[in-house]
Design a protein around this motif. Structure first.
Motif, PDB file in Angstrom:
ATOM      1  N   ALA C 189      61.366 -56.442  19.987  1.00 44.01           N
ATOM      2  CA  ALA C 189      60.647 -56.606  21.247  1.00 44.01           C
ATOM      3  C   ALA C 189      60.336 -55.246  21.871  1.00 44.01           C
ATOM      4  CB  ALA C 189      61.472 -57.458  22.206  1.00 44.01           C
ATOM      5  N   LEU C 190      61.250 -54.273  21.656  1.00 46.99           N
ATOM      6  CA  LEU C 190      61.066 -52.968  22.278  1.00 46.99           C
ATOM      7  C   LEU C 190      60.208 -52.037  21.434  1.00 46.99           C
ATOM      8  CD1 LEU C 190      64.669 -52.394  23.591  1.00 46.99           C
ATOM      9  CD2 LEU C 190      62.602 -52.594  24.987  1.00 46.99           C
ATOM     10  N   ALA C 191      59.814 -52.513  20.247  1.00 44.70           N
ATOM     11  CA  ALA C 191      59.158 -51.640  19.272  1.00 44.70           C
ATOM     12  C   ALA C 191      57.971 -50.892  19.866  1.00 44.70           C
ATOM     13  CB  ALA C 191      58.729 -52.445  18.059  1.00 44.70           C
ATOM     14  N   LEU C 192      57.213 -51.539  20.719  1.00 47.64           N
ATOM     15  CA  LEU C 192      55.984 -50.911  21.221  1.00 47.64           C
ATOM     16  C   LEU C 192      56.088 -50.575  22.705  1.00 47.64           C
ATOM     17  CD1 LEU C 192      54.325 -53.336  18.990  1.00 47.64           C
ATOM     18  CD2 LEU C 192      53.541 -50.967  18.950  1.00 47.64           C
ATOM     19  N   GLU C 193      57.324 -50.419  23.175  1.00 53.34           N
ATOM     20  CA  GLU C 193      57.550 -50.041  24.565  1.00 53.34           C
ATOM     21  C   GLU C 193      56.751 -50.933  25.526  1.00 53.34           C
ATOM     22  OE1 GLU C 193      59.477 -47.344  25.657  1.00 53.34           O
ATOM     23  OE2 GLU C 193      60.153 -46.850  23.631  1.00 53.34           O
ATOM     24  N   PRO C 194      56.998 -52.219  25.524  1.00 54.56           N
ATOM     25  CA  PRO C 194      56.224 -53.126  26.376  1.00 54.56           C
ATOM     26  C   PRO C 194      56.510 -52.876  27.853  1.00 54.56           C
ATOM     27  CG  PRO C 194      58.107 -54.266  25.475  1.00 54.56           C
ATOM     28  CD  PRO C 194      58.088 -52.922  24.822  1.00 54.56           C
ATOM     29  N   LYS C 195      55.569 -53.299  28.696  1.00 56.88           N
ATOM     30  CA  LYS C 195      55.786 -53.161  30.136  1.00 56.88           C
ATOM     31  C   LYS C 195      56.634 -54.304  30.665  1.00 56.88           C
ATOM     32  CE  LYS C 195      51.473 -50.704  31.140  1.00 56.88           C
ATOM     33  NZ  LYS C 195      50.357 -51.059  30.248  1.00 56.88           N
ATOM     34  N   LEU C 196      56.573 -55.438  29.939  1.00 58.55           N
ATOM     35  CA  LEU C 196      57.314 -56.615  30.394  1.00 58.55           C
ATOM     36  C   LEU C 196      58.028 -57.260  29.214  1.00 58.55           C
ATOM     37  CD1 LEU C 196      57.987 -58.955  32.407  1.00 58.55           C
ATOM     38  CD2 LEU C 196      55.792 -59.966  31.807  1.00 58.55           C
ATOM     39  N   MET C 197      59.296 -57.579  29.443  1.00 61.89           N
ATOM     40  CA  MET C 197      60.038 -58.316  28.426  1.00 61.89           C
ATOM     41  C   MET C 197      60.431 -59.665  29.006  1.00 61.89           C
ATOM     42  SD  MET C 197      62.782 -56.487  26.009  1.00 61.89           S
ATOM     43  CE  MET C 197      63.508 -55.494  27.256  1.00 61.89           C
ATOM     44  N   ILE C 198      60.203 -60.714  28.224  1.00 61.58           N
ATOM     45  CA  ILE C 198      60.628 -62.035  28.658  1.00 61.58           C
ATOM     46  C   ILE C 198      61.729 -62.479  27.716  1.00 61.58           C
ATOM     47  CG2 ILE C 198      59.932 -64.423  29.012  1.00 61.58           C
ATOM     48  CD1 ILE C 198      57.059 -63.389  29.416  1.00 61.58           C
ATOM     49  N   ALA C 199      62.903 -62.705  28.249  1.00 60.06           N
ATOM     50  CA  ALA C 199      64.025 -63.128  27.407  1.00 60.06           C
ATOM     51  C   ALA C 199      64.362 -64.564  27.755  1.00 60.06           C
ATOM     52  CB  ALA C 199      65.226 -62.223  27.628  1.00 60.06           C
ATOM     53  N   ASP C 200      64.131 -65.470  26.802  1.00 65.73           N
ATOM     54  CA  ASP C 200      64.318 -66.901  27.049  1.00 65.73           C
ATOM     55  C   ASP C 200      65.683 -67.322  26.526  1.00 65.73           C
ATOM     56  OD1 ASP C 200      64.175 -69.589  27.365  1.00 65.73           O
ATOM     57  OD2 ASP C 200      62.197 -69.821  26.457  1.00 65.73           O
ATOM     58  N   GLU C 201      66.623 -67.504  27.417  1.00 68.21           N
ATOM     59  CA  GLU C 201      67.998 -67.867  27.051  1.00 68.21           C
ATOM     60  C   GLU C 201      68.510 -66.980  25.919  1.00 68.21           C
ATOM     61  OE1 GLU C 201      69.737 -70.474  28.411  1.00 68.21           O
ATOM     62  OE2 GLU C 201      68.279 -71.875  29.237  1.00 68.21           O
ATOM     63  N   PRO C 202      68.495 -65.669  26.066  1.00 69.31           N
ATOM     64  CA  PRO C 202      68.751 -64.804  24.921  1.00 69.31           C
ATOM     65  C   PRO C 202      70.176 -64.901  24.389  1.00 69.31           C
ATOM     66  CG  PRO C 202      68.689 -63.515  26.916  1.00 69.31           C
ATOM     67  CD  PRO C 202      68.271 -64.899  27.300  1.00 69.31           C
ATOM     68  N   THR C 203      71.084 -65.428  25.177  1.00 68.08           N
ATOM     69  CA  THR C 203      72.467 -65.417  24.694  1.00 68.08           C
ATOM     70  C   THR C 203      73.059 -66.813  24.572  1.00 68.08           C
ATOM     71  OG1 THR C 203      73.261 -65.159  26.950  1.00 68.08           O
ATOM     72  CG2 THR C 203      72.953 -63.151  25.674  1.00 68.08           C
ATOM     73  N   THR C 204      72.249 -67.842  24.852  1.00 63.84           N
ATOM     74  CA  THR C 204      72.788 -69.195  24.847  1.00 63.84           C
ATOM     75  C   THR C 204      73.341 -69.583  23.482  1.00 63.84           C
ATOM     76  OG1 THR C 204      71.104 -69.711  26.457  1.00 63.84           O
ATOM     77  CG2 THR C 204      72.241 -71.569  25.473  1.00 63.84           C
ATOM     78  N   ALA C 205      72.674 -69.115  22.427  1.00 67.11           N
ATOM     79  CA  ALA C 205      73.093 -69.537  21.090  1.00 67.11           C
ATOM     80  C   ALA C 205      74.215 -68.654  20.544  1.00 67.11           C
ATOM     81  CB  ALA C 205      71.894 -69.507  20.143  1.00 67.11           C
ATOM     82  N   LEU C 206      74.632 -67.687  21.318  1.00 70.40           N
ATOM     83  CA  LEU C 206      75.609 -66.728  20.791  1.00 70.40           C
ATOM     84  C   LEU C 206      77.031 -67.069  21.221  1.00 70.40           C
ATOM     85  CD1 LEU C 206      73.741 -63.363  21.404  1.00 70.40           C
ATOM     86  CD2 LEU C 206      73.727 -64.813  19.374  1.00 70.40           C
ATOM     87  N   ASP C 207      77.936 -66.485  20.489  1.00 73.67           N
ATOM     88  CA  ASP C 207      79.343 -66.557  20.812  1.00 73.67           C
ATOM     89  C   ASP C 207      79.601 -65.981  22.198  1.00 73.67           C
ATOM     90  OD1 ASP C 207      80.966 -67.523  18.751  1.00 73.67           O
ATOM     91  OD2 ASP C 207      82.286 -65.770  19.073  1.00 73.67           O
ATOM     92  N   VAL C 208      80.507 -66.598  22.933  1.00 78.93           N
ATOM     93  CA  VAL C 208      80.757 -66.126  24.294  1.00 78.93           C
ATOM     94  C   VAL C 208      81.147 -64.645  24.308  1.00 78.93           C
ATOM     95  CG1 VAL C 208      82.065 -66.545  26.393  1.00 78.93           C
ATOM     96  CG2 VAL C 208      81.583 -68.422  24.833  1.00 78.93           C
ATOM     97  N   THR C 209      81.917 -64.227  23.318  1.00 78.16           N
ATOM     98  CA  THR C 209      82.385 -62.837  23.310  1.00 78.16           C
ATOM     99  C   THR C 209      81.237 -61.858  23.088  1.00 78.16           C
ATOM    100  OG1 THR C 209      82.894 -63.209  20.993  1.00 78.16           O
ATOM    101  CG2 THR C 209      84.727 -63.305  22.524  1.00 78.16           C
ATOM    102  N   ILE C 210      80.193 -62.325  22.420  1.00 75.36           N
ATOM    103  CA  ILE C 210      79.052 -61.448  22.122  1.00 75.36           C
ATOM    104  C   ILE C 210      78.081 -61.426  23.290  1.00 75.36           C
ATOM    105  CG2 ILE C 210      77.221 -61.000  20.434  1.00 75.36           C
ATOM    106  CD1 ILE C 210      79.822 -61.032  19.082  1.00 75.36           C
TER     107      ILE C 210
END
Lengths: 298, 334, 422
Positions: C189-210
């Motif tokens: 997502a950061l590859a092209l230095e965007p002006k806006l990032m939209i993160a849709d539930e970015p951690t919901t599927a991850l382990d709580v510790t992560i």
């Protein structure tokens, strides 16, 4: 009871869920237009088979050579065949043979495959390994070739045909049931039933089989379509019922191939009968699959 | 990867053994004396005695089985009781005709089915998608012989644009050394033969290929639609890739996987369908050989042709599975 | 429905091209509908919000509340052909995205606006290597050789903390853990230095510790680059340390918006109160039971007449059934600041809970009872339900104040057998 809520909504959902899988499935099925068309086709087919003696304009063996190969129209709506028999009558009686052979072979296949699948999926271990290798072997002989071999081996005859077609279906049913049982065995609610000490037989009968049933119902409906085609195929290859007077659709076609130029209706009309019956079961099977498994619906 | 192929090969062995047992039983469980049953009306006391010896009928059953397998491994598939020819010889002369037919049918099914399925998926829920669905429903439910006869009637009897049956016009004298007519005629620079053979191939290939065509169309459509809804396709679009690139690189690369498997499974259907197609079109391949053998009660021919067809089917599926693994890194690097 | 959608006064003012201020994104009265076999689904019903450069906004609500759809609409990635933007504007950096050509929009995606999706397990293509997926992103927008793009990809992987990036580039997604995959997604997502990032539930599927690690990484990278961030989540706990402002969505409406500190301090919409009571608070010691919000979000195939939350709300008045309140400043003043640390606290509610009630999670006023639906509403629901789907009727009838109490639970279904049968 937590404050920010209407208590009744929770119950409403509960009531809705308990309306039952079967009734929900029926409702979805009756809204599925292709499935209804399939039911219509099957209806025509079954009606023809059951009431052939009542609605057929002539007797199935009635005819003289003088009347042979009359084109459709006049006294013979579908024309007459090589022996001068009424083609419509033959097709109506042919539905009896097809329906009987199709249904019997699927029931036989379901019983054999169902028992094998239940044993393999229910018991696991070496029983599973052995049965599944047998299934692999049977499935390695492509489709109708297995049926051809069995009929060649057991000799011609309607029961032999039913058994032969049943044996092409049985391994498929066995695989479906086993697969479904295996996935259920690892499911949470079966684990839950085990953890409260329910006996294995009860788990298999009460918790697992009813859930596997839907997959089998769909497979059996679809198998009816292939069974009808396979029975006709055996008939076409000259492996049909040994009595040449039996009105069997595939056999009727073989007899007429030499006269394709002179009497094409003797090919097209029985052909159409086979196609319509097969499409009927196929549409219904697809409709059942969609309505029994709401998750599949797109 | 090598491990996977080896494991897959090992899994084929029990199936082959099982297959040989089943087909061994096919002969040896024939009612009455198997030797007499095999010989049927050609049975003379001398021939029965010779056959009993060939089948090792006086030995214990497991030795009979070993003898059968040993014969197979030595390329001895028995002799036809009708003309006393070695079955393997008859088989090998006819098999090229069957291969030609099934390959042509497969090319037709894949070549038309995949583009059709992609087209239907791209226009999902539109009338053209509906038309494709109806055609594929018909394709699955028309028996090969009904379609074959219909095609004959339309294109040979009525329109007279294509030959009705056979592999080559009688007026063309051509000696085909391998019996692959299309290849041999090209090698011999007999283009008239090539064109005529190709024209003879069209109708049977279409008749035989229609069921696989319908199935491949369906599975391609479903697979493309499935993959199109995957999160990673959305990711690809969110990255700003062009539609063409999303389609070819992200959708098709994944949608291929189930299609490949299904194509492999269709080979079995094609071999079985060839038996019927060859009967309809008087095509001189193995299929007709088997049907004739059944009518002549030439059991060993039936037995061994089924064995060889099953063997070919297993090999093709082995190749397809390996190809699948190659396309799918989740298996390749498992 | 569309005509009555609430339009905050400040946003309704005509937007200038290239605003002189620090504004990056303004969503104005966005309306999104899905056309399905069972009729139109009203997914987003006139949502407006703004975002400054470098600002982080949390969009919070239960699944199905329209937060993801809003952002897919911004990206113009709504599922075709069902989903459509039926009204409003999305002005990004002075350009209206709704009317932008597909080719120009494609140029923008990934380059100016990048998106990170919920499930890193399924959001990366399983048959392509990480290198292939990163390089193609870079090369879709920038004239770079494969080697240059590869070099950039390695830099990015280092940046998100992936060890041995050179070798990892050759790997396939299934060879990474979930957390690592999400790092790859962030790198991409950061590859092209965007002006806006939209993160849709970015951690919901991850382990709580992560989860905390990934969130922290996301926040730090966005802050370092002055990248604006929209963080979508169902979990108010996630946005707490992450964003400056929060907008709470329900049934396709923004029902409350405020700075993060203000929202946690003074939650003023019954739905926000409900959300706050349904998350565990690690920073508070009281061992109070979590209060789930009962019921389910409304069926959005029908535009609600009144406040969409009314059927689940304990504070509802009679007017809540018939009149959908607009988003308005909580203090009743006319001035509205839409972005930044002084953003106005606004809610859409006829009867907001008091501070004490917000803490208690229920109305404390003497003798207060949530208003039953007026007969007209029941009547309307019943007729509509009967027409559209008979099964819905049961729900509607039961939802009424005096619903039949003893509905047999086995009506037509598989009978529930007594347990003593063999």
């Amino acid at each position: 009871m937590a404050a920010p809520a209407i208590p009744a909504t929770g119950r409403a959902i509960e009531v809705r869920a308990s309306r039952g899988l079967w009734r929900d499935a029926m409702r979805r099925l009756l809204r599925n237009k292709p499935a209804l068309l399939g039911l219509l086709f099957i209806g025509i087919f079954v009606f023809a088979a059951v009431f052939a003696p009542l609605i057929a304009p002539y007797g199935p063996l009635e005819g003289t050579l003088v009347q042979r190969m009359k084109p459709p129209g006049g006294a013979h709506l579908f024309g007459t065949d090589l022996q001068g028999r009424d083609e419509l009558t033959r097709i109506l009686y042919g539905a009896q043979v097809s329906l009987l052979a199709g249904v019997a072979s699927v029931i036989m296949g379901l019983s054999i495959g169902g028992i094998a699948g239940a044993l393999a999926g229910g018991l696991g271990g070496w029983v599973d390994s052995v049965l599944m290798r047998v299934v692999d072997v049977m499935l390695s002989i492509p489709g109708i070739l297995l049926a051809i071999g069995i009929v060649a081996w057991l000799d011609r005859g309607l029961p032999q045909i039913m058994f032969a077609v049943a044996m092409t279906n049985a391994p498929i049913f066995a695989r479906i049931l086993r697969g479904s049982l295996l996935s259920l065995r690892n499911s949470d609610y079966v684990t839950a039933a085990q953890s409260i000490g329910a006996p294995p037989s009860r788990i298999l009968l009460r918790h697992m089989l009813p859930n596997s049933l839907t997959a089998l119902i769909v497979a059996a409906t679809l198998a009816l379509a292939t069974a009808i085609i396979d029975v006709a195929g055996l008939g076409f290859l000259g492996l049909g019922p040994p009595d040449p007077r039996t009105p069997e659709w595939g056999t009727m076609l073989t007899d007429s191939t030499k006269f394709l130029r002179q009497a094409p209706w003797l090919i097209f009309l029985p052909g159409l009968a086979i196609v319509i019956s097969a499409i009927g079961f196929n549409l219904l099977g697809d409709g059942l699959r969609e309505s029994l498994d709401p998750r599949l619906k797109r | 990867m090598t491990k996977y192929i080896l494991r897959r090969l090992l899994l084929t062995i029990p199936v082959l053994i099982g297959l040989s047992i089943v087909l061994f039983a096919f002969i040896h469980l024939l009612p009455g004396d198997p030797a007499a049953a095999i010989l049927g009306q050609h049975a003379t006391p001398d021939r029965v005695a010779a056959m009993r010896e060939y089948l090792h009928l006086d030995d214990p059953i497991w030795q009979q089985y070993l003898a059968y397998v040993s014969n197979l491994l030595h390329g001895d598939f028995g002799t036809s009781v009708i003309n006393n020819q070695p079955i393997i010889h008859e088989f090998l002369t006819r098999f090229p005709a069957t291969i030609e037919l099934t390959l042509a049918a497969m090319l037709y099914a894949v070549g038309v089915g995949i583009p059709l399925g992609r087209f239907a998926a791209r226009h999902a829920q539109s009338w053209s998608d509906g038309a494709v669905t109806i055609v594929s429903l018909l394709g699955i439910n028309i028996p090969v012989f009904v379609l074959g006869l219909t095609l004959q009637y339309i294109f040979a009897v009525q329109l007279k644009v294509l030959p009705a049956s056979g592999r080559l016009d009688f007026s063309l004298r051509f000696d085909s050394p391998t019996n692959f007519l299309l290849i041999d005629s090209l090698v011999a620079r007999r283009f008239d033969v090539f064109v005529d053979a190709a024209r003879h191939l069209v109708l049977p290939a279409i008749a035989l290929g229609s069921i696989p065509l319908a199935i491949i169309t369906r599975i391609t459509r479903a697979s493309v639609l499935d993959v199109s809804n995957e999160d990673y396709v959305r990711t690809a679009r969110a990255k700003g890739l062009t539609d063409g690139r999303v389609d070819s690189r992200h959708i098709m690369r994944n949608a291929w996987l189930p299609v490949v498997t299904v194509i492999g499974l269709q080979v079995g259907g094609l071999l079985a369908g060839a038996v019927i197609t060859e009967t309809v079109f008087a095509w001189g391949g193995v299929g007709r050989y088997v049907v004739d053998a059944i009518n002549n009660r030439d059991y060993q021919v039936v037995q061994n042709v089924i064995l060889i067809f099953a063997f070919v089917f297993l090999i093709v599926n082995l190749i397809v599975d390996v190809g699948y693994a190659f396309l799918n890194p989740r298996i390749r690097y498992a | 429905m569309t005509a009555t959608a609430p339009v905050p006064a400040a946003v309704a003012a005509p937007a200038r091209r290239r605003p002189p201020d620090n504004r990056l994104l303004s969503v104005e009265d966005l309306v999104v509908r899905f056309r399905t076999h069972e009729g139109a689904v009203h997914a987003v019903n006139g949502v407006s919000f703004e975002l400054e450069r470098g600002e982080a906004l949390g969009l919070v609500g239960e699944s199905g509340c329209g937060k993801s759809v809003t952002n897919l609409a911004i990206m113009r990635l709504l599922p075709k052909p069902a989903g459509r933007i039926e009204g409003g504007r999305v002005v990004f950096d002075g350009i209206d995205l709704v009317t932008l050509s597909e080719a120009d929009m494609r140029d923008l995606r990934g380059k100016e606006i990048a998106m990170i999706f919920q499930d890193p397990m399924t959001s990366l293509n399983p048959v392509l290597t990480i290198e292939e997926q990163m390089v193609e992103t870079i090369r879709a927008h920038r004239k770079a050789s494969r080697a240059e793009a590869r070099k950039r990809a390695i830099e990015l992987l280092v940046m998100v903390g992936i060890p041995r990036p050179e070798t990892r580039l050759k790997s396939y997604p299934h060879q990474f853990s979930g957390g690592m995959r999400q790092r790859v997604m962030i790198a991409m997502a950061l590859a092209l230095e965007p002006k806006l990032m939209i993160a849709d539930e970015p951690t919901t599927a991850l382990d709580v510790t992560i989860q905390a690690q990934v969130l922290e990484l996301l926040r730090d990278l966005a802050e370092d680059r002055d990248t604006s961030l929209i963080l979508i989540t169902h979990d108010l706990g996630v946005v707490a340390g992450m964003t400056q402002r929060i907008s709470v969505m329900y049934a396709g409406y923004i029902v409350e918006t405020a700075t993060t500190a203000e929202l946690f301090e003074n939650p003023s919409h019954p739905y926000t109160v409900g959300l706050l009571h349904s998350i565990p608070r690690l920073d508070e010691e009281r061992a109070e039971a979590l209060l789930p919000i009962e019921g389910t979000p409304p069926d959005q195939r029908r535009a609600p007449r009144g406040c969409p939350f009314a059927p689940r709300c304990a504070w509802r008045l009679e007017e809540c059934w018939t009149d959908n309140p607009p988003l308005a400043p909580i203090d009743g003043s006319g001035r509205v600041i839409t972005t930044g640390p002084d953003a106005t606290h606004r809610i859409a509610c006829h009867n907001p809970p008091t501070a004490e009630e917000a803490i208690a999670g229920r109305p404390l006023r003497e003798g207060f009872v949530a208003a039953p639906p007026p007969d007209a509403v029941i009547q309307e629901l019943v007729t509509r339900g009967a027409e559209e789907e008979p099964a819905l009727l049961d729900e509607v009838v039961l939802m009424g104040p005096e619903g039949p109490e003893s509905t047999a639970p086995s009506a037509g279904g598989l009978p529930i057998e007594p347990d003593d049968k063999p």
